[in-house]
Motif scaffolding. Structure first.
Motif, mmCIF file in Angstrom:
data_model
loop_
_atom_site.group_PDB
_atom_site.id
_atom_site.type_symbol
_atom_site.label_atom_id
_atom_site.label_comp_id
_atom_site.label_asym_id
_atom_site.label_seq_id
_atom_site.Cartn_x
_atom_site.Cartn_y
_atom_site.Cartn_z
ATOM 1 N N ARG A 21 0.827 -1.207 0.000
ATOM 2 C CA ARG A 21 0.000 0.000 0.000
ATOM 3 C C ARG A 21 0.861 1.256 0.000
ATOM 4 N NH1 ARG A 21 -2.531 0.079 6.141
ATOM 5 N NH2 ARG A 21 -0.575 0.585 7.218
ATOM 6 N N ASP A 135 -4.529 2.671 -2.445
ATOM 7 C CA ASP A 135 -5.606 2.192 -1.580
ATOM 8 C C ASP A 135 -6.192 0.936 -2.213
ATOM 9 O OD1 ASP A 135 -7.812 1.752 -0.003
ATOM 10 O OD2 ASP A 135 -8.913 3.524 -0.703
ATOM 11 N N SER A 137 -8.434 -1.047 -0.994
ATOM 12 C CA SER A 137 -9.689 -1.452 -0.361
ATOM 13 C C SER A 137 -10.759 -1.851 -1.371
ATOM 14 C CB SER A 137 -10.213 -0.323 0.529
ATOM 15 O OG SER A 137 -10.494 0.841 -0.230
ATOM 16 N N SER A 142 -8.287 1.545 -6.169
ATOM 17 C CA SER A 142 -6.935 1.259 -6.642
ATOM 18 C C SER A 142 -6.701 1.694 -8.077
ATOM 19 C CB SER A 142 -6.642 -0.243 -6.512
ATOM 20 O OG SER A 142 -7.467 -1.008 -7.382
ATOM 21 N N PRO A 190 -8.236 7.843 2.983
ATOM 22 C CA PRO A 190 -7.456 6.595 2.850
ATOM 23 C C PRO A 190 -5.967 6.788 2.577
ATOM 24 C CG PRO A 190 -9.574 6.336 1.778
ATOM 25 C CD PRO A 190 -9.485 7.781 2.174
ATOM 26 N N TRP A 191 -5.608 7.628 1.608
ATOM 27 C CA TRP A 191 -4.180 7.822 1.319
ATOM 28 C C TRP A 191 -3.455 8.426 2.509
ATOM 29 C CZ3 TRP A 191 -3.459 9.968 -4.371
ATOM 30 C CH2 TRP A 191 -3.724 8.946 -5.274
ATOM 31 N N ILE A 194 -2.705 5.861 5.178
ATOM 32 C CA ILE A 194 -1.569 5.002 4.815
ATOM 33 C C ILE A 194 -0.248 5.751 4.945
ATOM 34 C CG2 ILE A 194 -0.492 3.724 2.915
ATOM 35 C CD1 ILE A 194 -3.392 3.191 1.881
ATOM 36 N N GLN A 211 -3.968 -4.649 4.459
ATOM 37 C CA GLN A 211 -4.944 -4.765 3.396
ATOM 38 C C GLN A 211 -4.721 -6.046 2.594
ATOM 39 O OE1 GLN A 211 -5.169 -1.289 0.969
ATOM 40 N NE2 GLN A 211 -5.203 0.102 2.685
#
Length: 222
Positions: A21, A135, A137, A142, A190-191, A194, A211
């Motif tokens: 990720r 990401d 998920s 992605s 999300p980014w 991470i 993930q």
């Protein structure tokens, strides 16, 4: 030409198969070099619906002169995974240009454009590449791969893109230490989640979990 008709840079999904990720820059260089000769230009609406193509997004973590990172609260509208979240990055798609020398030039030009459009500013020095963020998920998430850089911007910073960020928020552009960021962690997009957990403060106990790999998740949607 509308935003959806504007051609943007894409590359085949196969280039990110097996990626983590967050991939530090020393390891990401090989991925970047592999896709430089395998890029394509596609209207944005087609790229967003493609199952085979990925869109690189040059983006920047914004540092101040003092130690810390800028935060940017997002608006209530837009993508579900970004609504009312806090972002640590600004960035955007690589738009088609008739003449360009190489991929690296396109990345830096996009970074400079996004900083000007979204923050009304420019970096105080050279952008430092730090890695790739993805990401995993969902297959949709992605489709975008962040090419993350650190940039230093002197003086106050306030977002100037109301279609992206909550420009009226008192926290818009606020400079935060790593400890302050850890207190905001649950509100990150999300980014940013991470990047914070894997780069800024990898010792922090993140609850995002490991993930799933991309391929099984992607195949399960077919």
């Amino acid at each position: 030409m509308s935003r959806n008709e504007q051609s943007i840079l894409c590359f085949p999904r196969e280039h990110i198969e097996g990626c983590d990720r967050f991939t530090p820059w020393d390891s990401a260089i090989g991925i970047i070099r592999s896709l430089e000769s395998d890029i394509a230009w596609l209207p944005r609406n087609q790229a967003e619906s493609s199952e085979e193509l990925i869109q690189p997004i040059p983006c920047a973590l914004v540092l101040g002169d003092a130690q810390g990172y800028r935060i940017f609260p997002r608006i209530k509208q837009g993508r579900q995974d970004l609504r009312k979240k806090i972002s640590l990055v600004v960035g955007g798609h690589i738009d088609y240009v008739a003449e360009h020398s190489d991929f690296s030039t396109l990345v830096i030009a996009t970074l400079e454009r996004e900083l000007a459009e979204e923050l009304g500013t420019s970096p105080s020095g050279l952008a430092k590449p730090i890695g790739l963020v993805i990401d995993f998920s969902s297959p949709e998430a992605s489709r975008h791969v962040g090419i993350v850089h650190e940039v230093v911007v002197s003086g106050p910073v306030k977002p100037t893109a109301p279609e992206e960020f909550s420009i009226g928020s008192k926290n818009a552009g606020k400079l935060c230490t790593s400890i302050e960021l850890s207190e905001l962690h649950s509100r990150f997009d999300p980014w940013s989640t991470i990047i914070f957990a894997d780069y800024i403060n990898p010792t922090y106990a993140s609850d995002v979990g490991k993930q799933l790999s991309l391929l099984p998740l992607y195949d399960s949607q077919l």
